[in-house]
Design a protein around this motif. Structure first.
Motif, short mmCIF file in Angstrom:
data_model
loop_
_atom_site.label_atom_id
_atom_site.label_comp_id
_atom_site.label_asym_id
_atom_site.label_seq_id
_atom_site.Cartn_x
_atom_site.Cartn_y
_atom_site.Cartn_z
N GLY A 23 0.50 -0.86 0.00
CA GLY A 23 -0.03 -0.15 -0.08
C GLY A 23 1.15 1.35 0.09
N THR A 24 0.58 2.58 -0.64
CA THR A 24 1.31 3.50 -0.76
C THR A 24 0.99 5.53 -0.23
OG1 THR A 24 1.06 4.42 -2.69
CG2 THR A 24 2.41 2.54 -2.61
N TYR A 25 -0.22 4.62 0.56
CA TYR A 25 -1.19 5.79 0.63
C TYR A 25 -0.20 6.41 2.11
CZ TYR A 25 -4.69 8.84 3.28
OH TYR A 25 -4.94 9.67 3.86
N TYR A 53 -4.05 9.44 -4.28
CA TYR A 53 -2.80 9.48 -2.89
C TYR A 53 -1.85 10.60 -3.33
CZ TYR A 53 -4.89 5.24 -2.00
OH TYR A 53 -5.78 4.03 -1.05
N LYS A 78 -6.37 4.00 -9.19
CA LYS A 78 -7.68 4.34 -9.17
C LYS A 78 -8.26 5.58 -9.54
CE LYS A 78 -7.12 1.71 -4.97
NZ LYS A 78 -5.56 2.24 -3.91
N HIS A 111 -12.62 4.00 -7.99
CA HIS A 111 -12.36 4.06 -6.15
C HIS A 111 -12.99 4.38 -5.47
CE1 HIS A 111 -8.58 6.07 -3.35
NE2 HIS A 111 -9.56 5.43 -2.92
N GLN A 164 -11.40 -3.55 -4.17
CA GLN A 164 -10.06 -4.20 -3.05
C GLN A 164 -11.38 -3.83 -2.41
OE1 GLN A 164 -7.54 -0.38 -2.52
NE2 GLN A 164 -6.82 -1.87 -3.42
N PRO A 192 -5.75 -4.05 6.06
CA PRO A 192 -6.58 -5.38 5.74
C PRO A 192 -5.04 -5.84 7.87
CG PRO A 192 -3.99 -4.85 4.62
CD PRO A 192 -4.58 -3.21 4.77
N ARG A 195 -5.60 -2.01 12.44
CA ARG A 195 -5.31 -0.88 13.44
C ARG A 195 -6.02 0.08 13.75
NH1 ARG A 195 -0.85 0.45 13.85
NH2 ARG A 195 0.75 -0.25 11.77
N ILE A 217 0.10 -8.05 14.15
CA ILE A 217 -0.01 -7.11 12.38
C ILE A 217 0.27 -8.70 12.06
CG2 ILE A 217 2.40 -6.93 11.10
CD1 ILE A 217 1.00 -4.71 10.97
N SER A 235 4.13 0.71 4.53
CA SER A 235 4.84 0.40 4.97
C SER A 235 5.93 1.25 4.57
CB SER A 235 5.71 -0.82 5.69
OG SER A 235 6.33 0.39 6.66
N ASP A 237 8.87 1.68 6.25
CA ASP A 237 10.29 1.05 6.94
C ASP A 237 10.75 -0.08 5.63
OD1 ASP A 237 12.04 0.93 9.05
OD2 ASP A 237 11.33 -0.82 8.51
N HIS A 243 8.85 -8.24 6.99
CA HIS A 243 7.68 -8.35 8.02
C HIS A 243 6.17 -8.89 7.61
CE1 HIS A 243 7.19 -9.63 12.23
NE2 HIS A 243 6.35 -8.55 11.99
N1 LIG Z 1 -9.57 0.75 -1.53
C1 LIG Z 1 -9.39 2.13 -0.54
O1 LIG Z 1 -10.81 3.33 -0.89
C2 LIG Z 1 -8.55 2.35 0.83
C3 LIG Z 1 -8.31 3.32 1.62
C4 LIG Z 1 -7.78 2.74 2.29
C5 LIG Z 1 -6.19 2.45 2.15
N2 LIG Z 1 -6.31 2.35 0.87
C6 LIG Z 1 -5.43 0.92 -0.14
O2 LIG Z 1 -4.55 -0.04 0.88
C7 LIG Z 1 -2.89 0.94 1.57
C8 LIG Z 1 -3.21 -0.26 3.83
O3 LIG Z 1 -3.97 0.97 4.13
P1 LIG Z 1 -3.82 1.42 4.57
O4 LIG Z 1 -2.10 2.59 4.09
O5 LIG Z 1 -5.03 2.51 5.79
O6 LIG Z 1 -3.31 0.70 6.85
P2 LIG Z 1 -2.71 -0.33 6.57
O7 LIG Z 1 -1.67 -0.62 6.27
O8 LIG Z 1 -3.21 -1.46 7.66
O9 LIG Z 1 -1.71 0.01 8.24
C9 LIG Z 1 0.06 1.48 7.64
C10 LIG Z 1 -0.04 2.11 8.90
O10 LIG Z 1 0.63 0.62 9.82
C11 LIG Z 1 2.48 0.73 9.76
N3 LIG Z 1 2.68 -0.41 9.83
C12 LIG Z 1 2.90 -1.00 8.47
N4 LIG Z 1 3.66 -2.37 8.55
C13 LIG Z 1 4.07 -2.17 9.64
C14 LIG Z 1 4.46 -3.01 11.27
N5 LIG Z 1 5.15 -4.23 11.05
N6 LIG Z 1 5.21 -2.73 12.42
C15 LIG Z 1 4.39 -0.90 13.05
N7 LIG Z 1 3.94 -0.53 12.02
C16 LIG Z 1 3.50 -0.62 10.54
C17 LIG Z 1 2.53 1.66 8.90
O11 LIG Z 1 3.45 2.72 9.35
P3 LIG Z 1 4.95 2.45 8.53
O12 LIG Z 1 4.80 3.33 7.42
O13 LIG Z 1 5.92 3.55 9.56
O14 LIG Z 1 5.88 1.16 9.13
C18 LIG Z 1 1.16 2.63 8.56
O15 LIG Z 1 1.53 3.74 9.83
C19 LIG Z 1 -2.91 2.33 1.94
O16 LIG Z 1 -1.68 2.50 1.63
C20 LIG Z 1 -3.57 2.60 0.18
O17 LIG Z 1 -2.85 1.26 -1.08
C21 LIG Z 1 -7.23 1.95 0.42
#
Ligand SMILES: NC(=O)c1ccc[n+]([C@@H]2O[C@H](COP(=O)([O-])OP(=O)(O)OC[C@H]3O[C@@H](n4cnc5c(N)ncnc54)[C@H](OP(=O)(O)O)[C@@H]3O)[C@@H](O)[C@H]2O)c1
Length: 279
Positions: A23-25, A53, A78, A111, A164, A192, A195, A217, A235, A237, A243
């Motif tokens: 994910g790249t948001y 984004y 999207k 989207h 998605q 996914p 959190r 996670i 992420s 990182d 991980h």
């Molecule tokens: N289609 C849609 O409407 C929609 C909506 C929301 C999101 N998305 C997509 O889905 C992707 C994922 O969703 P999301 O970004 O909302 O949430 P996520 O992937 O569930 O969580 C991302 C957050 O978790 C942290 N993180 C990730 N891996 C970690 C680890 N192993 N340990 C500790 N912290 C960790 C990241 O920080 P760090 O970067 O500092 O590691 C970031 O703050 C988005 O980036 C986007 O591409 C799509």
């Protein structure tokens, strides 16, 4: 990444895609491009971005800088709500391709359905025209409910290749996923890790994680991929990226899955695409 490479999942009428993508948001600019390139070098082959984004250029640079052949990488982007409608969709696809620096968009998703605009079907017709003309390899959607998916099929006779959706152990979306599975629509989970829904702080998840020597996670992500649901954790990182993809040399037991089923907050806790719109 662990010895176990990320498996792919077949799509209807499109090449298979990996079960885990990046994910790249909120990944932006040069550091964002570096994060994308690093993820690809460590084994990721699927990257999720969106016009909304404001980082398609950054993703394109990351893909180009990774040193991995473009054809080995799948990029999802999207269409934003502001570009709904037939002609705007065609124009927006060309713009996305230009920003990504690609000749063809691998997977182009609507989207959000944005029902108040009344343009969802017309937009879907344009997505299919883009596939037929070759600028887009495959067309999908995001945040579509059963009735919204059915509306697309009724109008065109063609289903999206994937949807998605917001999905995690707290939001399992059983009915929606069952319908999608019947129609051959791949389920891919956004946010996914769950959190925001408290999954990572839940003591049941902690117990399952401890039993496997894994993190909460990884339990959340493994819950999805074990059921064939794709995940796109974000992420920035490098270590966390590795991980998050180290999910294929261990598995959750049936008992674990029963425990995790207890986290279900119910469909009403998911964002409602009938009223919730993003432009
Ligand atoms: N289609 C849609 O409407 C929609 C909506 C929301 C999101 N998305 C997509 O889905 C992707 C994922 O969703 P999301 O970004 O909302 O949430 P996520 O992937 O569930 O969580 C991302 C957050 O978790 C942290 N993180 C990730 N891996 C970690 C680890 N192993 N340990 C500790 N912290 C960790 C990241 O920080 P760090 O970067 O500092 O590691 C970031 O703050 C988005 O980036 C986007 O591409 C799509």
């Amino acid at each position: 990444m662990s010895d176990h490479a990320i498996p792919t999942v077949p799509l209807t009428d499109a090449p298979p895609i990996p079960l885990v993508g990046l994910g790249t948001y909120k990944l932006l600019g040069r550091p964002g491009a570096e994060s994308v390139a690093t993820a690809i070098r460590s084994g990721y082959r699927l990257i999720d971005t969106a016009t909304r984004y404001s980082n398609e250029r950054c993703v394109g640079i990351g893909v180009a800088d990774s040193g991995v052949a473009r054809d080995d990488i799948t990029v999802i982007t999207k269409l934003g709500g502001g570009d709904h409608g037939f002609d705007p969709t065609i124009t927006a696809a060309r713009e996305s391709a230009r920003r990504l620096g690609v000749d063809r968009i691998d997977l182009f998703l609507i989207h959000w359905p944005c029902p108040s605009l009344g343009l969802t079907v017309e937009t879907w017709r344009a997505m299919l025209a883009l596939v037929d003309d070759g600028l887009v390899r495959a067309a999908g959607v995001s945040n579509f409910t059963v009735d919204q998916l059915q509306m697309l099929f009724d109008a065109t006779g063609r289903w999206p290749v994937l949807n998605q959706i917001q999905c995690s152990p707290a939001l399992p979306r059983q009915d929606l996923r069952a319908f999608m599975s019947e129609q051959g629509i791949h389920a891919q989970a956004w946010s996914p890790t769950g959190r925001t829904e408290g999954v990572l702080d839940d003591e049941r998840v902690a117990r399952v994680a401890n039993a496997h020597g894994r993190s909460p996670i990884q339990v959340a992500l493994r819950w999805s991929v074990q059921q064939g649901i794709g995940v796109i954790p974000k992420s920035a990182d490098p270590e966390r990226q590795v991980h998050n993809a180290s999910l294929f040399d261990w598995e959750l037991t049936d008992d674990d899955m029963t425990v995790l089923a207890g986290l279900d907050l119910g469909e009403a806790a998911a964002r409602d695409s009938h009223v919730d719109e993003e432009f």
